[in-house]
Design an enzyme around this catalytic site. Sequence first.
Site, short mmCIF file in Angstrom:
data_model
loop_
_atom_site.label_atom_id
_atom_site.label_comp_id
_atom_site.label_asym_id
_atom_site.label_seq_id
_atom_site.Cartn_x
_atom_site.Cartn_y
_atom_site.Cartn_z
NE ARG A 1 -4.02 -1.90 0.08
CZ ARG A 1 -4.88 -2.06 -0.91
NH1 ARG A 1 -4.71 -1.41 -2.06
NH2 ARG A 1 -5.91 -2.87 -0.77
CB ALA B 1 -11.08 -5.60 0.21
CD GLU C 1 -12.57 -6.99 -5.98
OE1 GLU C 1 -11.43 -7.50 -5.89
OE2 GLU C 1 -12.83 -6.06 -6.76
CD GLU D 1 -8.23 -8.79 -3.76
OE1 GLU D 1 -8.36 -9.11 -2.57
OE2 GLU D 1 -7.96 -7.62 -4.12
CD GLU E 1 -5.78 -6.22 -7.24
OE1 GLU E 1 -5.89 -6.35 -8.48
OE2 GLU E 1 -6.74 -6.04 -6.50
#
Length: 210
Positions: free
Chosen positions: A68, A80, A97, A101, A147
Amino acid sequence: MAAAAGSHEFRTVESRDGYVGRVIALRVDEVLMPGDGTARREVIEHYGAVAVVVLDEDGNVVLIHQYRHPLGRRLWELPAGLLDAAGESDVDAARRELAEEVGLAAADWSVLVDVAASPGFTDEVVRVYLATVLSTVDRDISLGDEETDLVIERFPIAEAVRMALAGEIVNASAVAGLLAAQAVLSGVGQSRPADAPWPDRPHRFADRHR
């Protein structure tokens, strides 16, 4: 005579855009204050998001470790994503999601908590679901940006809660979701139906793109 505390209507009398980007906008409002003066309030508009506490049959939760940039490090988080697909329901966004993910699907869904990320300056609210009765699906390998680097791990829920209380998990929706899941599992509270009303779901930023 002054109005009773708690009765003033904080009405926006003027509004302008400061910035409009891909996932946020900055709106500057002049808001009527008690006493008939106004004050400037800067508001970050956001799509809103969903997050998922994924609980398997062994009592483990699925967490992802993802970079992040605003904090400059990787954080442990729940799966998320943004509510940025037009016409998609909240729970369908969570299903999407979860598959994209971490390559999972769930047969049982309920709402744990709704988290206003920082209501002093943004309308972002995250709905956190509890997902159980899991099965494996194909994960989307075309994920982009940060990601592609994420790590997926399972932790006993008690360990994940310990990590949150120890400051090892700081993402707001992850902390709230894990503590709420533990409360539900302990019988302290109950989750809500997957389609429970969500009055604070953000809409201003999405409306700009319709």
